[in-house]
Scaffold this motif. Structure first.
Motif: not given
Ligand SMILES: NC(=O)c1ccc[n+]([C@@H]2O[C@H](COP(=O)([O-])OP(=O)(O)OC[C@H]3O[C@@H](n4cnc5c(N)ncnc54)[C@H](O)[C@@H]3O)[C@@H](O)[C@H]2O)c1
Length: 253
Positions: A196-207, A227-239
């Motif tokens: 759940g760190s940095y708002g990334i959904p828990p359980g997702l394998v993420y860099s 804001a720029f990084s947030r958007e990129k990070m959220d895009d990656s989490a979605r993908e």
């Protein structure tokens, strides 16, 4: 690299288990012969096999790189369903036959992109890859990201095969830093299960940026995210969430 001690250090002997499929068994045997002929002092044995059980039996570290490549005309789903079958067989064999510490710790490789990013920065700044300094925000937000993203494709175009040395070197860096620890004052990129760190959904394998010590990793906390990084990070989490759903749908198909 492994047999020379570049992955586990100069004092760690090892037995290598090499797994490939039947059509590749002859070249696999050749790899074994060449490893033997190199007379690496740390290499205490080589088991070259096409039997997944033999390959997984009692291993402490498993590097899972055997897969089906995406070839022209293949949909993402096609390549995913082929690899899901491969990884399911290997994961089941690891579950049953590998040593306990092996199957409890799974991470994925994002170090190749990390290393490519370091190389791009070093080139831009005309400094060695261990310097820190980059202030050209426009370049960072555009060319830099595109170059790193498209580097794999550029290598594929240039040599008609995907990257080999840099991918192997990144895998080696990944395991070395994980097992022997990240150098003091630095962190590396590793795909790990999100807490759940940095708002990334828990359980997702993420860099994430991680620090490793004695075989465990810890996500670096408290970095500020613009804001720029947030958007990129959220895009990656979605993908990645889409990819995970796709993998499960292939697994259950
Ligand atoms: N090379 C890169 O830069 C890179 C980058 C990101 C991800 N990857 C991924 O890493 C994996 C390996 O890539 P590569 O470039 O080394 O591919 P590659 O095609 O050169 O090698 C794959 C190897 O896996 C073997 N293999 C196929 N099916 C297998 C099975 N069921 N069991 C055991 N072995 C099997 C093949 O015979 C071959 O030796 C792929 O999944 C690829 O998508 C590679």
């Amino acid at each position: 690299m492994i047999a020379r001690g570049m992955m586990l250090g100069p004092d760690q002997p090892m037995i290598l288990h090499l797994l490939d499929i039947e059509p590749a068994s002859s070249s696999l045997e050749a790899v074994k012969m060449e490893l033997q002929d190199s007379a690496f002092p740390l290499l205490k044995g080589v088991i070259a096999t096409t039997d997944v059980v033999e390959a997984c039996k009692d291993v402490n570290i498993a590097i899972m790189i055997g897969g089906f490549p995406r070839i022209a005309g293949m949909e993402r789903k096609d390549v995913m369903s082929k690899n899901v079958v491969i990884y399911k067989a290997q994961a089941s064999a690891l579950e049953r036959y590998a040593s306990e510490d092996c199957k409890e710790n799974i991470t994925c490789l994002t170090r190749l992109d990390h290393n490519r990013a370091l190389a791009q920065l070093a080139d831009k700044l005309s400094v060695p890859t261990d310097k820190e300094l980059a202030t050209d925000h426009n370049w960072l937000k555009n060319e830099f990201i595109t170059e790193v993203q498209q580097r794999g494709a550029a290598i594929l175009r240039a040599r008609k095969q995907s990257s080999a040395l840099s991918a192997a070197s990144a895998a080696c860096d990944h395991i070395r830093d994980w097992f022997l620890g990240t150098p003091k004052g630095t962190w590396v990129s590793m795909g790990v299960c999100s807490d759940g760190s940095y708002g990334i959904p828990p359980g997702l394998v993420y860099s994430f940026p991680v620090i490793c010590e004695k075989g465990s990793w810890k996500i670096v906390q408290g970095l500020s995210i613009d804001a720029f990084s947030r958007e990129k990070m959220d895009d990656s989490a979605r993908e990645l969430a889409e990819e995970k759903d796709l993998a499960y749908s292939c697994l259950n198909a």
